[in-house]
Design a protein around this motif. Structure first.
Motif, PDB file in Angstrom:
ATOM      1  N   LYS A 140       0.827  -1.216   0.000  1.00  0.00           N
ATOM      2  CA  LYS A 140       0.000   0.000   0.000  1.00  0.00           C
ATOM      3  C   LYS A 140       0.858   1.262   0.000  1.00  0.00           C
ATOM      4  O   LYS A 140       0.478   2.285  -0.578  1.00  0.00           O
ATOM      5  N   GLU A 141       2.038   1.189   0.614  1.00  0.00           N
ATOM      6  CA  GLU A 141       2.965   2.318   0.597  1.00  0.00           C
ATOM      7  C   GLU A 141       3.471   2.565  -0.828  1.00  0.00           C
ATOM      8  O   GLU A 141       3.571   3.715  -1.272  1.00  0.00           O
ATOM      9  N   LEU A 154       0.706   4.139  -2.751  1.00  0.00           N
ATOM     10  CA  LEU A 154       0.551   5.553  -2.396  1.00  0.00           C
ATOM     11  C   LEU A 154       1.651   6.392  -3.045  1.00  0.00           C
ATOM     12  O   LEU A 154       1.400   7.494  -3.539  1.00  0.00           O
ATOM     13  N   ARG A 214       1.254   9.520  -5.670  1.00  0.00           N
ATOM     14  CA  ARG A 214       1.857  10.843  -5.464  1.00  0.00           C
ATOM     15  C   ARG A 214       2.647  11.278  -6.703  1.00  0.00           C
ATOM     16  O   ARG A 214       2.597  12.431  -7.121  1.00  0.00           O
ATOM     17  N   HIS A 250      -5.394   9.017  -5.480  1.00  0.00           N
ATOM     18  CA  HIS A 250      -4.494   9.319  -4.364  1.00  0.00           C
ATOM     19  C   HIS A 250      -5.217   9.152  -3.022  1.00  0.00           C
ATOM     20  O   HIS A 250      -4.678   8.595  -2.063  1.00  0.00           O
ATOM     21  N   ALA A 258      -5.633   5.462  -2.317  1.00  0.00           N
ATOM     22  CA  ALA A 258      -4.364   4.851  -1.904  1.00  0.00           C
ATOM     23  C   ALA A 258      -4.038   5.220  -0.459  1.00  0.00           C
ATOM     24  O   ALA A 258      -3.529   4.394   0.316  1.00  0.00           O
ATOM     25  N   THR A 259      -4.340   6.468  -0.074  1.00  0.00           N
ATOM     26  CA  THR A 259      -4.092   6.917   1.293  1.00  0.00           C
ATOM     27  C   THR A 259      -4.942   6.134   2.283  1.00  0.00           C
ATOM     28  O   THR A 259      -4.459   5.681   3.338  1.00  0.00           O
ATOM     29  N   LYS A 297      -3.729   2.476   2.623  1.00  0.00           N
ATOM     30  CA  LYS A 297      -2.544   2.354   3.459  1.00  0.00           C
ATOM     31  C   LYS A 297      -2.913   2.513   4.937  1.00  0.00           C
ATOM     32  O   LYS A 297      -2.425   1.787   5.811  1.00  0.00           O
TER      33      LYS A 297
END
Length: 272
Positions: free
Chosen positions: A111-112, A115, A119, A163, A166-167, A170
């Motif tokens: 997940k990082e 993310l 970005r 985005h 994804a945030t 995570k």
């Protein structure tokens, strides 16, 4: 295998009781022949003998059923109890591998990365171009050479949405990991305390209660043989000892099941 050991131990208790009641039956017949005990006493002892035989038969059937299930699951029911490394349940293993914890960590990494990619999607692709125009020196200023930089503005709602997603993913992955670690610590603490409680109960049973109950049965049996105790007191002492021994077997099974559960929670191996 813990259940198999439990049934085997219960079977051993009933076999020992059967041997004891047969001796008492012989004594009772002798006492009856000399008029020191009643026919009712003899009948009640024979009834108790029949009860033990019935319990023995039930335990043999339970063990046979369990062996059939083991044979179906692992292909053999001939495992010897002394071949099982029971000592592993009493020790802490340094080799720990919690697969669920590792999986949750890997999800956080994934997940990082997702993310990070979202970005980077905010940074537009830059296009650099160079132009050249030959002017044939019509105004004595030479030819034109130009350079241009162009990029799209990151105003797409789709980019912002990805985005944000994804945030959130995570965040959920991190919270799932944190909750699992908290739950693991809680379960480890609870299981450890339950094991300590069961071990303390077993220690008291083994060092005091069983010893007292055996002595009580022996003393009552000797007294009965001399005609000083009743058959009711004799059977009560036998039943009390049996109940205590069965309780010991049950507590041992519960304790070892908790030990297995604790090793599972810690991620420890159950083999050498």
């Amino acid at each position: 295998m813990i259940l198999r050991r439990k049934i085997s131990q219960e079977l051993a208790i009933f076999k020992e009781n059967e041997r004891w009641i047969l001796k008492i039956l012989k004594v009772s017949k002798r006492l009856y022949s000399t008029g020191k005990t009643s026919q009712q006493a003899l009948l009640d002892i024979q009834i108790r003998k029949s009860e033990i035989e019935s319990e023995l038969n039930n335990k043999r059937f339970e063990l046979s059923q369990l062996n059939d299930r083991l044979d179906y699951l692992i292909g053999s029911s001939e495992l010897k109890m002394n071949s099982i490394p029971w000592q592993l349940l009493r020790s802490d293993s340094k080799k720990r591998k919690d697969h669920k914890e590792l999986s949750l960590k890997e999800k956080i990494k994934a997940k990082e990365l997702s993310l990070t990619a979202s970005r980077q999607n905010y940074i537009p692709d830059v296009t650099v171009s160079i132009g050249y125009t030959k002017r044939a020196n019509i105004d004595e200023n030479g030819d034109f050479v130009g350079a241009a930089i162009s990029f799209p503005l990151p105003l797409s709602a789709e980019k912002y949405s990805k985005h944000a997603q994804a945030t959130q993913e995570k965040y959920r992955a991190v919270k799932n990991y944190e909750n699992y670690i908290k739950g693991k610590k809680r379960d480890t603490s609870v299981l450890s305390k339950e094991i300590d409680k069961l071990s303390t109960e077993l220690n008291i049973l083994e060092k005091k209660t069983i010893k007292f109950a055996r002595n009580s049965r022996e003393i009552t049996a000797k007294s009965y043989g001399l005609g000083n105790s009743t058959y009711v007191e004799l059977l009560q002492s036998e039943l009390k000892l049996q109940k205590i021994l069965m309780q010991k077997v049950l507590l041992e099974a519960k304790r070892d099941m908790k030990r297995v559960a604790l090793k599972y929670v810690k991620g420890e191996a159950l083999y050498e």
